[in-house]
Design an enzyme around this catalytic site. Structure first.
Site, PDB file in Angstrom:
ATOM      1  N   SER A  50       1.026  -1.176  -0.034  1.00 16.75           N
ATOM      2  CA  SER A  50       0.078  -0.028  -0.045  1.00 16.75           C
ATOM      3  C   SER A  50       0.820   1.295   0.090  1.00 16.75           C
ATOM      4  O   SER A  50       0.323   2.398  -0.205  1.00 16.75           O
ATOM      5  CB  SER A  50      -1.093  -0.012   1.077  1.00 16.75           C
ATOM      6  OG  SER A  50      -0.508  -0.207   2.419  1.00 16.75           O
ATOM      7  N   ASP A  97      16.793   2.544   2.417  1.00 15.28           N
ATOM      8  CA  ASP A  97      16.428   3.626   3.338  1.00 15.28           C
ATOM      9  C   ASP A  97      16.192   5.161   2.676  1.00 15.28           C
ATOM     10  O   ASP A  97      16.824   5.425   1.964  1.00 15.28           O
ATOM     11  CB  ASP A  97      17.445   3.897   4.553  1.00 15.28           C
ATOM     12  CG  ASP A  97      17.073   4.191   5.897  1.00 15.28           C
ATOM     13  OD1 ASP A  97      16.802   3.731   6.818  1.00 15.28           O
ATOM     14  OD2 ASP A  97      16.829   5.757   5.811  1.00 15.28           O
ATOM     15  N   GLN A 130      15.139   3.991  17.894  1.00 16.31           N
ATOM     16  CA  GLN A 130      14.186   2.934  17.000  1.00 16.31           C
ATOM     17  C   GLN A 130      12.776   4.160  16.526  1.00 16.31           C
ATOM     18  O   GLN A 130      12.315   4.530  17.766  1.00 16.31           O
ATOM     19  CB  GLN A 130      13.669   1.748  17.525  1.00 16.31           C
ATOM     20  CG  GLN A 130      12.614   0.947  16.754  1.00 16.31           C
ATOM     21  CD  GLN A 130      12.340  -0.358  17.183  1.00 16.31           C
ATOM     22  OE1 GLN A 130      12.941  -0.904  18.441  1.00 16.31           O
ATOM     23  NE2 GLN A 130      11.744  -1.214  16.436  1.00 16.31           N
ATOM     24  N   VAL A 188      10.673   3.345  13.887  1.00 12.72           N
ATOM     25  CA  VAL A 188       9.497   2.329  13.435  1.00 12.72           C
ATOM     26  C   VAL A 188       9.441   1.199  13.863  1.00 12.72           C
ATOM     27  O   VAL A 188      10.598   0.226  14.130  1.00 12.72           O
ATOM     28  CB  VAL A 188      10.081   2.066  11.980  1.00 12.72           C
ATOM     29  CG1 VAL A 188       8.755   1.191  11.286  1.00 12.72           C
ATOM     30  CG2 VAL A 188      10.083   3.469  11.045  1.00 12.72           C
ATOM     31  N   HIS A 231      13.654  -4.218  12.087  1.00  7.49           N
ATOM     32  CA  HIS A 231      14.417  -4.203  11.043  1.00  7.49           C
ATOM     33  C   HIS A 231      16.268  -3.935  11.357  1.00  7.49           C
ATOM     34  O   HIS A 231      16.467  -3.547  12.263  1.00  7.49           O
ATOM     35  CB  HIS A 231      14.036  -2.941  10.076  1.00  7.49           C
ATOM     36  CG  HIS A 231      13.998  -1.589  10.848  1.00  7.49           C
ATOM     37  ND1 HIS A 231      13.000  -1.348  12.113  1.00  7.49           N
ATOM     38  CD2 HIS A 231      14.930  -0.754  11.017  1.00  7.49           C
ATOM     39  CE1 HIS A 231      13.302  -0.305  12.434  1.00  7.49           C
ATOM     40  NE2 HIS A 231      14.556   0.416  11.933  1.00  7.49           N
ATOM     41  N   HIS A 273      19.637  -2.378   9.634  1.00  8.92           N
ATOM     42  CA  HIS A 273      20.137  -1.427   8.749  1.00  8.92           C
ATOM     43  C   HIS A 273      21.352  -2.152   8.348  1.00  8.92           C
ATOM     44  O   HIS A 273      22.258  -2.685   9.122  1.00  8.92           O
ATOM     45  CB  HIS A 273      20.620  -0.147   9.771  1.00  8.92           C
ATOM     46  CG  HIS A 273      19.527   0.440  10.192  1.00  8.92           C
ATOM     47  ND1 HIS A 273      18.886   1.558   9.521  1.00  8.92           N
ATOM     48  CD2 HIS A 273      18.797   0.305  11.428  1.00  8.92           C
ATOM     49  CE1 HIS A 273      17.963   2.107  10.361  1.00  8.92           C
ATOM     50  NE2 HIS A 273      17.916   1.528  11.542  1.00  8.92           N
TER      51      HIS A 273
HETATM   52  P1  AMP Z   1      14.844   2.984  13.226  1.00 13.29           P
HETATM   53  O1  AMP Z   1      15.443   4.529  13.385  1.00 13.29           O
HETATM   54  O2  AMP Z   1      16.041   2.211  13.482  1.00 13.29           O
HETATM   55  O3  AMP Z   1      13.643   2.778  13.554  1.00 13.29           O
HETATM   56  O4  AMP Z   1      14.932   3.300  11.511  1.00 13.29           O
HETATM   57  C1  AMP Z   1      14.000   3.380  10.997  1.00 13.29           C
HETATM   58  C2  AMP Z   1      14.651   3.757   9.437  1.00 13.29           C
HETATM   59  O5  AMP Z   1      13.375   3.500   8.437  1.00 13.29           O
HETATM   60  C3  AMP Z   1      15.170   5.196   9.331  1.00 13.29           C
HETATM   61  O6  AMP Z   1      16.520   4.960   8.784  1.00 13.29           O
HETATM   62  C4  AMP Z   1      14.353   5.789   8.357  1.00 13.29           C
HETATM   63  O7  AMP Z   1      15.070   6.652   7.175  1.00 13.29           O
HETATM   64  C5  AMP Z   1      13.535   4.731   7.412  1.00 13.29           C
HETATM   65  N1  AMP Z   1      12.450   4.699   6.804  1.00 13.29           N
HETATM   66  C6  AMP Z   1      11.171   5.523   7.304  1.00 13.29           C
HETATM   67  N2  AMP Z   1      10.248   5.383   6.313  1.00 13.29           N
HETATM   68  C7  AMP Z   1      10.822   4.995   5.090  1.00 13.29           C
HETATM   69  C8  AMP Z   1      10.340   4.601   4.181  1.00 13.29           C
HETATM   70  N3  AMP Z   1       9.104   4.861   3.665  1.00 13.29           N
HETATM   71  N4  AMP Z   1      11.112   4.110   3.180  1.00 13.29           N
HETATM   72  C9  AMP Z   1      12.120   3.726   3.324  1.00 13.29           C
HETATM   73  N5  AMP Z   1      12.845   3.872   4.526  1.00 13.29           N
HETATM   74  C10 AMP Z   1      12.112   4.407   5.386  1.00 13.29           C
END
Ligand code: AMP
Length: 117
Positions: free
Chosen positions: A14, A31, A94, A96, A100, A102
């Protein structure tokens, strides 16, 4: 069931993302705000909020993610030097809450700093 995150929405199609790899257990995307010249995220399809929320039933999945990191690093040509980061919890950075990993590369990281920058 945890609330749908941006990563769940990317996984269900989505929301668009730059998908580099996917299989039945995980996806790998670029990212959107890279902290290194190469910065990708390996995301399990299963919405585990944080690493600490994984359980023994996720053992094979976590192993799969680790092995995929090597494959993806080789594909990206960064397998000689890269950093893997998992942020667990808001105070660890964190943002999100869908597990995940990195992968950061094409950058020289200082020996004593474990941060992403
Ligand atoms: P964290 O801070 O470890 O939760 O990492 C979340 C990562 O998700 C960050 O590096 C963001 O830049 C990346 N991020 C957030 N939204 C998106 C998206 N729509 N597409 C790709 N990366 C994203």
């Amino acid at each position: 069931m945890p609330e749908a995150t941006i990563f769940s929405k990317i996984i269900d199609g989505s929301i668009q993302a730059d998908i580099l790899y996917q299989d039945d257990l995980c996806i790998c995307i670029k990212d959107i705000q890279p902290k290194a010249p190469t910065h990708v995220l390996v995301i399990p399809r299963k919405p585990i909020p944080r690493l600490v929320d994984a359980s023994v039933e996720d053992q094979a999945l976590l192993g799969h993610l680790m092995l995929k990191i090597g494959d993806i690093a080789r594909t990206l040509g960064i397998d000689e030097a890269f950093r893997v980061v998992i942020n667990n919890g808001a105070n660890a950075g964190q943002t999100v809450f869908h597990l995940h990993l990195h992968i950061l590369g094409n950058k020289t990281f200082s020996e004593d700093a474990l941060g992403m920058s």
